[in-house]
Write an enzyme that holds these catalytic residues in place. Structure first.
Site, PDB file in Angstrom:
ATOM      1  N   GLU A  40       0.901  -1.194  -0.072  1.00 30.63           N
ATOM      2  CA  GLU A  40       0.009  -0.027   0.049  1.00 30.63           C
ATOM      3  C   GLU A  40       0.885   1.109  -0.146  1.00 30.63           C
ATOM      4  OE1 GLU A  40      -3.288  -0.001  -1.085  1.00 30.63           O
ATOM      5  OE2 GLU A  40      -3.409  -1.386   0.421  1.00 30.63           O
ATOM      6  N   GLY A 132     -13.036   2.385  -0.896  1.00 28.65           N
ATOM      7  CA  GLY A 132     -11.461   1.746  -0.738  1.00 28.65           C
ATOM      8  C   GLY A 132     -11.398   0.429  -1.626  1.00 28.65           C
ATOM      9  N   SER A 135     -13.873   1.970  -6.831  1.00 22.26           N
ATOM     10  CA  SER A 135     -15.043   2.133  -7.694  1.00 22.26           C
ATOM     11  C   SER A 135     -14.668   3.213  -8.486  1.00 22.26           C
ATOM     12  CB  SER A 135     -16.238   2.691  -6.606  1.00 22.26           C
ATOM     13  OG  SER A 135     -15.791   3.893  -6.025  1.00 22.26           O
ATOM     14  N   GLU A 168      -7.077  10.802 -14.426  1.00 24.70           N
ATOM     15  CA  GLU A 168      -7.120  11.012 -13.030  1.00 24.70           C
ATOM     16  C   GLU A 168      -6.037  12.391 -12.886  1.00 24.70           C
ATOM     17  OE1 GLU A 168      -8.774  10.222 -10.332  1.00 24.70           O
ATOM     18  OE2 GLU A 168      -9.572   8.455 -10.735  1.00 24.70           O
ATOM     19  N   ASP A 180      -4.574   0.510  -9.528  1.00 27.46           N
ATOM     20  CA  ASP A 180      -6.141   0.171  -9.489  1.00 27.46           C
ATOM     21  C   ASP A 180      -6.537   0.030 -10.896  1.00 27.46           C
ATOM     22  OD1 ASP A 180      -5.998   0.681  -6.615  1.00 27.46           O
ATOM     23  OD2 ASP A 180      -7.005   2.454  -6.682  1.00 27.46           O
TER      24      ASP A 180
END
Length: 396
Positions: A40, A132, A135, A168, A180
């Protein structure tokens, strides 16, 4: 807003016809949520991460129009958003989720893709929003794949992921990593992926969990990535890298530093906060490599211990957990059948995951729900999941 229910492809098609009417070719696509098993906040620090697509999907139905109009609807969110394919798309807060879709179109147009006509879209998702498990990336990549396939653009899965990230960065103004979008675009059922975020390369690893299942535990605390301290953490990591490079460490990124090398050279960082941010990146990268080997060796107990260690580092060194995520992991760790747990995603709310024996899953969810609500004052959301495929066309 319609009451939320489990979306199925046939229901999506029925609802599409209710919204837009009969006629033409309606094509439907599915885009998965994801969990990150471990690794992470290192995807933007040159690290390797270890995500898996899961069997919770966002669905996107598309049909070409005879004019240049674009129409967006969502089965569960009110409001119709109408644009023209010839528009010069700009971010506008009033456009809500349509910004994610327009961002993708903006990227496609910049790359030279031509649209001979407009289209209409109906979105419906089984993925918890702001939970988290990504989505927004499921929306971006699912829509990008749907448009690419519908118009015959033949954009590769890797480039779908890169386009999601570009949108993004340039359109949504969120300085996200690649993980992601990449796992959502390239995932395969019954596998996890070791993704090298520096080289943008991946290796599939069989996801054999035997009698264990991942349980996703949603804090139900809403947070937006752009509103979180994500960008602050990223700049702190960049500062730490610059200090180490100035001190003579010839490395391209933080995740190229081994724990041993950090032990020797880390004291060049005098600021305690920056030191801890860097230490998390170094140790988390090491945990990813160990987790991959543990899974390949079917050593689930070792994998579980690495999950706990990852959460502790995210709590103490990276400081992105908070009382909700810490409570979930703490209560989970005390339950029979649970061999590991940690937060997953950006943190500051969102989700945690736990590795739980399939025979204990029901009791686990009940007990953690009780323990969690006792501390935070409201209930979380829980579901067991299996691995899933990346973006794909579906038929009903």
């Amino acid at each position: 807003m319609k009451e939320k229910f489990e979306v199925k492809p046939d229901l999506l098609k029925t609802n599409f016809i209710e919204v837009y009417g009969e006629g033409g070719e309606i094509r439907m696509f599915a885009s998965p949520a994801r969990i990150n098993i471990i690794g992470e906040h290192i995807d933007y620090n040159g690290g390797k991460v270890f995500p898996a697509a899961i069997d919770k999907y966002l669905y996107c139905a598309v049909r070409k129009r005879n004019d240049s109009k674009i129409i967006y609807n969502d089965l569960f969110f009110p409001g119709t958003y109408t644009f023209d394919i010839n528009d010069d798309f700009k971010f506008d807060k009033a456009n809500d989720y349509a910004n994610f879709l327009n961002g993708i179109l903006s990227c496609m147009k910049k790359q030279g893709f031509k649209f001979p006509c407009g289209f209409e879209v109906l979105i419906a998702s089984n993925v918890p929003s702001a939970g988290g498990i990504s989505s927004s990336s499921a929306l971006e990549c699912g829509f990008a794949w749907a448009i690419s396939e519908t118009y015959g653009f033949n954009i590769s899965r890797k480039n779908i992921a890169l386009m999601g990230q570009q949108s993004e960065h340039e359109f949504m103004n969120v300085n996200c990593g690649i993980m992601d979008q990449y796992i959502i675009a390239t995932g395969k059922k019954d596998t996890a992926e070791v993704l090298d975020c520096a080289k943008i390369e991946h290796e599939y690893v069989p996801l054999n969990l035997g009698d264990y299942r991942f349980v996703v535990m949603n804090t139900k605390k809403q947070r937006k990535l752009a509103d979180s301290k994500y960008n602050e953490r990223r700049s702190q990591c960049e500062e730490g890298l610059a200090i180490l490079q100035k001190a003579g460490l010839n490395v391209p990124d933080l995740c190229s530093i081994s724990p041993q090398l950090f032990e020797e050279k880390g004291n060049a960082i005098k600021d305690d906060v920056i030191y801890r941010r860097v230490r998390h990146c170094v140790t988390e990268m090491d945990r990813v490599l160990k987790a991959v080997e543990a899974l390949k060796a079917n050593n689930l107990k070792e994998l579980g211990q690495l999950l706990y260690a990852s959460h502790n580092s995210l709590r103490d060194d990276y400081e992105v957990t908070g009382i909700e995520l810490d409570t979930l992991v703490d209560v989970a760790s005390k339950q029979p059948g649970c061999i590991g747990a940690r937060m997953t995603g950006a943190g500051f709310g969102g989700c945690a995951i736990a590795l739980v024996h399939k025979d204990q899953t029901e009791a686990f969810i009940k007990n953690v729900q009780e323990g969690y609500s006792k501390v935070v004052g409201y209930q979380g959301g829980f579901f067991a999941c299996s691995s899933g495929d990346g973006v794909k066309e579906i038929f009903a």
